[in-house]
Design a protein around this motif. Structure first.
Motif, PDB file in Angstrom:
ATOM      1  N   THR A 158       0.741  -1.278  -0.031  1.00 54.58           N
ATOM      2  CA  THR A 158      -0.077   0.276  -0.118  1.00 54.58           C
ATOM      3  C   THR A 158       0.761   1.251   0.032  1.00 54.58           C
ATOM      4  O   THR A 158       0.644   2.153  -0.685  1.00 54.58           O
ATOM      5  N   LEU A 166       3.905  -0.484  11.879  1.00 52.58           N
ATOM      6  CA  LEU A 166       3.297   0.916  11.926  1.00 52.58           C
ATOM      7  C   LEU A 166       2.055   0.314  13.031  1.00 52.58           C
ATOM      8  O   LEU A 166       1.310  -0.320  12.761  1.00 52.58           O
ATOM      9  N   GLU A 167       2.076   1.359  14.072  1.00 54.16           N
ATOM     10  CA  GLU A 167       0.833   1.148  14.913  1.00 54.16           C
ATOM     11  C   GLU A 167      -0.272   1.658  14.285  1.00 54.16           C
ATOM     12  O   GLU A 167      -0.316   3.023  14.042  1.00 54.16           O
ATOM     13  N   VAL A 168      -1.273   0.822  14.242  1.00 60.18           N
ATOM     14  CA  VAL A 168      -2.320   1.302  13.238  1.00 60.18           C
ATOM     15  C   VAL A 168      -3.787   1.180  14.304  1.00 60.18           C
ATOM     16  O   VAL A 168      -4.374  -0.106  14.232  1.00 60.18           O
ATOM     17  N   GLY A 169      -4.031   2.087  14.975  1.00 59.57           N
ATOM     18  CA  GLY A 169      -5.328   2.032  15.797  1.00 59.57           C
ATOM     19  C   GLY A 169      -5.519   0.684  16.491  1.00 59.57           C
ATOM     20  O   GLY A 169      -6.424   0.095  16.476  1.00 59.57           O
ATOM     21  N   GLY A 170      -4.261   0.286  17.295  1.00 64.02           N
ATOM     22  CA  GLY A 170      -4.366  -0.909  17.974  1.00 64.02           C
ATOM     23  C   GLY A 170      -3.957  -2.040  17.096  1.00 64.02           C
ATOM     24  O   GLY A 170      -3.730  -3.135  17.718  1.00 64.02           O
ATOM     25  N   MET A 171      -4.006  -2.041  15.784  1.00 64.00           N
ATOM     26  CA  MET A 171      -3.463  -3.088  15.144  1.00 64.00           C
ATOM     27  C   MET A 171      -2.136  -2.929  14.522  1.00 64.00           C
ATOM     28  O   MET A 171      -1.614  -1.796  14.175  1.00 64.00           O
ATOM     29  N   GLU A 173       1.220  -3.410  11.968  1.00 58.51           N
ATOM     30  CA  GLU A 173       1.234  -4.020  10.613  1.00 58.51           C
ATOM     31  C   GLU A 173       2.530  -4.413  10.451  1.00 58.51           C
ATOM     32  O   GLU A 173       3.562  -3.546  10.687  1.00 58.51           O
TER      33      GLU A 173
ATOM     34  N   ILE B 150      -4.768  -0.740   5.309  1.00 57.76           N
ATOM     35  CA  ILE B 150      -4.236   0.256   6.136  1.00 57.76           C
ATOM     36  C   ILE B 150      -5.408   1.030   6.262  1.00 57.76           C
ATOM     37  O   ILE B 150      -6.211   1.459   5.203  1.00 57.76           O
ATOM     38  N   PRO B 151      -5.266   2.029   7.572  1.00 57.72           N
ATOM     39  CA  PRO B 151      -6.388   3.032   7.555  1.00 57.72           C
ATOM     40  C   PRO B 151      -6.278   3.999   6.524  1.00 57.72           C
ATOM     41  O   PRO B 151      -4.984   4.322   6.134  1.00 57.72           O
ATOM     42  N   PHE B 206      -4.860   6.745  10.636  1.00 57.74           N
ATOM     43  CA  PHE B 206      -3.604   6.151  11.741  1.00 57.74           C
ATOM     44  C   PHE B 206      -2.771   7.074  12.640  1.00 57.74           C
ATOM     45  O   PHE B 206      -2.368   6.526  13.438  1.00 57.74           O
ATOM     46  N   LYS B 210      -5.259   7.347  20.199  1.00 58.64           N
ATOM     47  CA  LYS B 210      -5.918   5.896  20.407  1.00 58.64           C
ATOM     48  C   LYS B 210      -6.991   6.518  21.670  1.00 58.64           C
ATOM     49  O   LYS B 210      -8.145   5.875  21.700  1.00 58.64           O
ATOM     50  N   ILE B 214     -10.188   7.411  19.315  1.00 57.48           N
ATOM     51  CA  ILE B 214     -10.685   6.239  18.646  1.00 57.48           C
ATOM     52  C   ILE B 214     -11.590   5.423  19.571  1.00 57.48           C
ATOM     53  O   ILE B 214     -11.427   5.029  20.578  1.00 57.48           O
ATOM     54  N   PRO B 217     -11.056   0.872  16.456  1.00 55.32           N
ATOM     55  CA  PRO B 217      -9.850   1.188  15.604  1.00 55.32           C
ATOM     56  C   PRO B 217     -10.520   0.488  14.132  1.00 55.32           C
ATOM     57  O   PRO B 217     -11.294   0.217  13.915  1.00 55.32           O
ATOM     58  N   TRP B 218      -9.551   0.762  12.962  1.00 58.52           N
ATOM     59  CA  TRP B 218      -9.740   0.516  11.754  1.00 58.52           C
ATOM     60  C   TRP B 218      -9.876  -1.001  11.670  1.00 58.52           C
ATOM     61  O   TRP B 218      -9.057  -1.577  12.012  1.00 58.52           O
TER      62      TRP B 218
END
Lengths: 263, 326
Positions: A158, A166-171, A173, B150-151, B206, B210, B214, B217-218
């Motif tokens: 992407t 990458l910290e992504v809203g709790g996820m 990657e 990804i967000p 992103f 948090k 948020i 989350p995404w």
């Protein structure tokens, strides 16, 4: 022939000099009047053909299933409304199982009449404009095997920013997975393959990188040595001449053999 | 002198502008005067408020009229150098947006039935652009599931002045519900109390904090195999109404059972609170070869399913009296 007309202006004379009876002998004895309307043919219309069985095939609030014909018509007396469609000859048919509803929808069109199908008996059409549509799934779920891709972690396609997680809203990657290489190949290829998504969803290296493959593989081309160019040119010409002669002789042989066979 | 005519025209425009500036000063004075007049002299509080609102609106109009003919402002706007804190640039940007982009968005909203399905009514007043990584997404475009893993990053341009707080919600309204033989909805992202102003437009989802913003989350958009495409709508909701700029209680939102991901409805969210949707964007997603990987990584259960068409039913056959045919 046109019959003589007493009233025509050319023949009008003072009545005392020329009384009516004096002219009568000039009129033809047998006078027939031509028809002003054809007695046969197109003008009188062909006889009525067979009836086309048009009209409503289903009444209001009658149960229909997908494909059922609700109305047959010439032209669009009725339009397809909710869960209905129109066929090639303007036939209105049902697209869902439900109950037929004939209605008008002035907000969509002030004059048109619609035929729709509602899912439950007693439901009314048209539905208010701001109300969510009633939709039917009409599908059945069945278990399947997940694709093989599900178990593999595909490379990041992407974005091109950094490889760090990458910290992504709790996820979290993962960074791109690159082909694991042993030390020898790594030493040979200083730059790793830079895969990415290209126009048209192609997952491949960029053209810029493909162009430098040889450089990365450290392929070396020998330097060009300029020796006697004139001698080289003469040699080349000699080779060419030899080749053409060879070809010519070969073709001659073939022709000869052909001629022999003919004889 | 070259461009003599142009210079002459500029003098005319300058004169007009100075006249407009005088008018603005005059209008400001008048507004200050009427504000001090007691409401009873003007026929009540309501009438006074109406009068002041009308005067204020005229004042805003004058501010735009003063600058709208200025060639330098036109140039700066066309070069993208306009300062969105000034009303004239906001006005020009709004006009440009309404010329094409908003029309396209409105067409997509009606074509894809966003309006009756998700909200009863929608009047976008903010420009929302959406992208994943470096890929920009047009309204209604199909996005590969691997791309939308990804967000998203949002860019929201508002054309009225001032800071405000917004909520951002990403909703999928096409979740197949086999039991009901219908469709349900799901929330893929929910953030609240996000600051937004005409100059501060970028909202990368992103990068939102948090704890502060948020709620959900995404969750990567995904579609079941064989199911019709999913419409994913991104709503930008202004938190105003009775209490402009007031922040929502994020803890309560997280804990309330109404705000669960599954079955989350934008209608209900907007109805219960003084929230106003000001902008939206939408994209579509359908099953592709990357979906299985995306859902496995996101930990979504029950995606080993494939939808097929139900066998069409037949009309109940009325059995006639057999004796008639014998």
């Amino acid at each position: 022939m046109r019959p003589l007309c007493l009233r025509s202006p050319r023949l009008t004379l003072p009545s005392h000099t020329c009384p009516l009876f004096q002219w009568l002998p000039l009129l033809p004895l047998y006078h027939s009047r031509p028809a002003s309307h054809a007695s046969q043919g197109r003008a009188n219309k062909a006889a009525q053909g067979p009836g086309k069985r048009l009209g409503a095939k289903k009444g209001a609030s009658e149960l229909v299933v997908p494909g059922n014909i609700i109305f047959r018509q010439r032209g669009t007396h009725w339009f397809p409304g909710e869960n209905c469609d129109m066929g090639r000859d303007h036939t209105i048919f049902a697209k869902e199982k439900g109950y037929v509803c004939f209605y008008k929808d002035p907000e969509t069109h002030p004059k048109r009449k619609y035929i729709g199908v509602v899912f439950e008996r007693g439901m009314k059409l048209p539905v208010p404009r701001n109300k969510p549509r009633n939709r039917r799934l009409g599908l059945v779920g069945r278990e399947r095997e997940m694709g093989t891709l599900a178990t593999i972690t595909p490379p990041r396609v992407t974005s091109g920013e950094g490889n760090e997680a990458l910290e992504v809203g709790g996820m979290t990657e993962q960074g791109g997975t690159l082909r694991q290489q042993d030390k020898r190949t790594r030493a040979k290829m200083p730059e790793l393959k830079q895969m990415g998504i290209r126009p048209g969803y192609q997952y491949r290296e960029s053209n810029r990188h493909i162009g430098r493959v040889a450089e990365r593989a450290q392929v070396k081309v020998g330097e060009f040595k300029k020796r006697g160019r004139f001698q080289a040119w003469r040699k080349l010409n000699a080779r060419r001449a030899k080749r053409t002669e060879k070809r010519a002789s070969r073709s001659r042989k073939k022709k000869g053999s052909k001629n022999k066979s003919k004889n | 002198m070259p461009y003599q005519c142009f210079q002459e025209a500029r003098a005319v425009l300058a004169e007009d502008r100075s006249r407009k500036l005088l008018e603005i000063a005059e209008m400001r004075k008048r507004i200050a005067f009427w504000q001090n007049v007691p409401a009873s002299d003007l026929g009540g509080e309501y009438a006074k408020k109406g009068k002041l609102v009308r005067m204020q609106r005229y004042l805003e109009q004058l501010k735009i009229l003063a600058d709208v003919n200025d060639p330098v402002i036109k140039k700066r706007f066309e070069d993208g150098m306009g300062d969105m804190d000034r009303p004239i640039y906001r006005y020009l940007a709004d006009r440009k947006w309404r010329e094409y982009k908003r029309k396209l968005l409105m067409q997509r909203i009606s074509q894809m039935h966003i309006v009756p399905d998700m909200l009863p009514h929608l009047d976008p007043i903010a420009e929302v652009s959406l992208g994943f990584g470096r890929r920009n997404v047009q309204p209604g475009e199909f996005v590969d599931s691997r791309v939308s893993e990804i967000p998203a990053r949002l860019n929201v341009r508002v054309f009225d002045k001032g800071e405000r707080l917004v909520s951002i919600a990403v909703v999928d309204q096409d979740v197949p519900d086999e039991e009901r033989d219908s469709f349900g909805s799901r929330c893929h992202f929910l953030a609240v109390n996000v600051p937004l102003s005409p100059t501060n437009t970028s909202i990368p989802l992103f990068k939102l904090k948090k704890e502060e913003h948020i709620v959900h989350p995404w969750l990567p958009p995904y579609a079941e195999k064989g199911a019709p495409y999913h419409r994913l709508a991104v709503f930008v909701i202004q938190q105003d109404g009775a209490w402009k700029g007031a922040s929502l209680d994020i803890k309560a939102l997280r804990e309330s059972s109404r705000n669960k991901r599954d079955g989350w409805k934008i209608r209900r969210f907007v109805d219960k609170k003084p929230l106003k949707p000001i902008g939206m964007h939408l994209f579509r997603s359908k099953w592709d070869e990357g979906t299985d990987g995306v859902v496995t990584r996101a930990g979504v259960k029950g995606m080993n399913i494939e939808f097929t068409r139900k066998k069409p039913e037949k009309l109940p056959y009325k059995k006639k009296d057999g004796a008639r045919y014998r």
